[in-house]
Write an enzyme that holds these catalytic residues in place. Structure first.
Site, PDB file in Angstrom:
ATOM      1  N   HIS A 288     -29.470 -25.751   0.449  1.00 54.60           N
ATOM      2  CA  HIS A 288     -30.404 -26.155  -0.599  1.00 54.60           C
ATOM      3  C   HIS A 288     -31.048 -24.953  -1.264  1.00 54.60           C
ATOM      4  O   HIS A 288     -30.977 -24.790  -2.479  1.00 54.60           O
ATOM      5  CB  HIS A 288     -31.491 -27.087  -0.044  1.00 54.60           C
ATOM      6  CG  HIS A 288     -32.302 -27.746  -1.108  1.00 54.60           C
ATOM      7  ND1 HIS A 288     -33.237 -27.061  -1.876  1.00 54.60           N
ATOM      8  CD2 HIS A 288     -32.317 -29.023  -1.559  1.00 54.60           C
ATOM      9  CE1 HIS A 288     -33.781 -27.885  -2.731  1.00 54.60           C
ATOM     10  NE2 HIS A 288     -33.250 -29.089  -2.563  1.00 54.60           N
TER      11      HIS A 288
ATOM     12  N   HIS B  54     -33.035 -36.701   4.786  1.00 56.92           N
ATOM     13  CA  HIS B  54     -32.952 -35.789   3.647  1.00 56.92           C
ATOM     14  C   HIS B  54     -32.650 -34.356   4.070  1.00 56.92           C
ATOM     15  O   HIS B  54     -33.183 -33.854   5.043  1.00 56.92           O
ATOM     16  CB  HIS B  54     -34.282 -35.822   2.884  1.00 56.92           C
ATOM     17  CG  HIS B  54     -34.327 -34.904   1.709  1.00 56.92           C
ATOM     18  ND1 HIS B  54     -35.249 -33.887   1.581  1.00 56.92           N
ATOM     19  CD2 HIS B  54     -33.535 -34.833   0.596  1.00 56.92           C
ATOM     20  CE1 HIS B  54     -35.052 -33.245   0.447  1.00 56.92           C
ATOM     21  NE2 HIS B  54     -34.012 -33.796  -0.166  1.00 56.92           N
TER      22      HIS B  54
ATOM     23  N   ASP C   3     -24.907 -34.492  -2.033  1.00 53.12           N
ATOM     24  CA  ASP C   3     -25.699 -34.039  -3.176  1.00 53.12           C
ATOM     25  C   ASP C   3     -24.964 -32.847  -3.788  1.00 53.12           C
ATOM     26  O   ASP C   3     -25.070 -31.720  -3.311  1.00 53.12           O
ATOM     27  CB  ASP C   3     -27.106 -33.657  -2.713  1.00 53.12           C
ATOM     28  CG  ASP C   3     -28.046 -33.366  -3.874  1.00 53.12           C
ATOM     29  OD1 ASP C   3     -27.559 -33.217  -5.013  1.00 53.12           O
ATOM     30  OD2 ASP C   3     -29.264 -33.264  -3.643  1.00 53.12           O
TER      31      ASP C   3
ATOM     32  N   ASP D 159     -26.582 -30.992   0.815  1.00 50.34           N
ATOM     33  CA  ASP D 159     -26.385 -30.328  -0.474  1.00 50.34           C
ATOM     34  C   ASP D 159     -25.091 -29.523  -0.451  1.00 50.34           C
ATOM     35  O   ASP D 159     -24.890 -28.693   0.438  1.00 50.34           O
ATOM     36  CB  ASP D 159     -27.564 -29.400  -0.752  1.00 50.34           C
ATOM     37  CG  ASP D 159     -28.890 -30.138  -0.679  1.00 50.34           C
ATOM     38  OD1 ASP D 159     -29.177 -30.897  -1.611  1.00 50.34           O
ATOM     39  OD2 ASP D 159     -29.622 -29.962   0.318  1.00 50.34           O
TER      40      ASP D 159
ATOM     41  N   GLU E 204     -28.199 -37.091   3.981  1.00 48.55           N
ATOM     42  CA  GLU E 204     -27.894 -36.441   2.701  1.00 48.55           C
ATOM     43  C   GLU E 204     -27.838 -34.945   2.928  1.00 48.55           C
ATOM     44  O   GLU E 204     -28.587 -34.396   3.739  1.00 48.55           O
ATOM     45  CB  GLU E 204     -28.977 -36.796   1.684  1.00 48.55           C
ATOM     46  CG  GLU E 204     -28.820 -36.137   0.316  1.00 48.55           C
ATOM     47  CD  GLU E 204     -29.727 -34.926   0.143  1.00 48.55           C
ATOM     48  OE1 GLU E 204     -29.772 -34.381  -0.973  1.00 48.55           O
ATOM     49  OE2 GLU E 204     -30.383 -34.508   1.133  1.00 48.55           O
TER      50      GLU E 204
END
EC number: 4.6.1.-
Length: 273
Positions: free
Chosen positions: A41, A5, A85, A27, A25
């Site tokens: 993020h 993450h 994301d 962003d 993952e």
């Protein structure tokens, strides 16, 4: 799938793979013209994590290519799946198509090297936080097709990440003609506990032959929460601690039921677990 993450810095790619992640993952932020600009993020983010790592998007894509290009010194054989994301909530609904176009342009140039040279081994999931932004998928697909490389779409999947009602998610896919390559996420920040009711609903839809091919939950960091998710039959767990999930998967209850996905596995193939 062990999904690392919030891997927003290039150096973290190696860090999360070393901990056992076969998926990461990150962003993606957009400017006011719907250009994807950087990985970031920001605050707030998950508990016990730094929220401020970032890279320019083009540099990050080049790094992803290096890590999934056979023969490259940085190649990681077991790094298979990338979850983009997409922070499109900063955009107007009318900009979704353009965001998809520009995302495709960047990925085609910097990750797929304009469709030239040795192919990379990674698969992509475009994770969209707003059901009204379904045209992003259309913009992405039409751009790749226009470049004469529709075969690359075999390596692309889709996810709507806002915990919407499953029938509403399915309707969004119908609007852009998507009938497969669908991951369904369910979750919330690790700072807050969330039940698995909706995740189980998504698993039932997957097993019933619906549009959903895979289900993952986020962000799960505790041993028991991981066990509960595996018991619910999910395909992937997004976590800040891949090494914890590696240990859980070795337990007697799971070692014969699950195995880690490898680079020869199709991340869009449905398995009933």
């Amino acid at each position: 799938w062990i999904m690392g993450h919030m891997v927003n810095a290039i150096y973290q790619i190696q860090e999360f793979v070393a901990l056992g992640a076969n998926s990461i993952e990150f962003d993606i932020n957009f400017d006011t013209d719907a250009n994807p600009i950087y990985t970031y993020h920001g605050v707030p983010c998950d508990c016990f994590r730094s929220c401020l790592h970032y890279e320019y998007f083009s540099d990050f894509l080049k790094a992803l290519r290096e890590h999934t290009l056979p023969g490259n010194p940085k190649y990681k054989e077991n790094l298979v799946l990338f979850v983009f994301d997409l922070k499109t909530n900063s955009l107007y609904d009318s900009q979704a198509y353009a965001a998809g176009q520009k995302l495709a342009e960047n990925i085609f140039q910097y990750y797929w090297a304009n469709g030239e040279g040795m192919p990379v081994s990674g698969y992509l999931v475009l994770s969209i936080p707003n059901l009204q932004h379904y045209d992003l998928i259309k913009g992405f697909r039409e751009t790749i097709k226009a470049k004469g490389h529709s075969e690359l779409l075999n390596r692309v999947g889709y996810d709507f990440s806002a915990n919407d009602n499953i029938p509403d998610v399915e309707n969004a896919y119908k609007k852009v003609g998507i009938v497969n390559h669908v991951w369904q996420s369910d979750g919330i920040t690790n700072c807050i506990s969330r039940g698995l009711t909706r995740a189980k609903e998504a698993v039932s839809e997957r097993d019933g032959g619906g549009v959903i091919n895979k289900v993952y939950v986020w962000t799960i960091d505790k041993y028991q929460s991981m066990r509960d998710a595996l018991d619910a039959g999910v395909d992937g767990i997004m976590t800040n601690y891949p090494d914890v999930l590696v240990e859980v998967l070795k337990e007697d209850a799971y070692k014969d039921r699950f195995r880690l996905a490898r680079n020869y596995d199709d991340p869009f193939e449905t398995f009933k677990v």
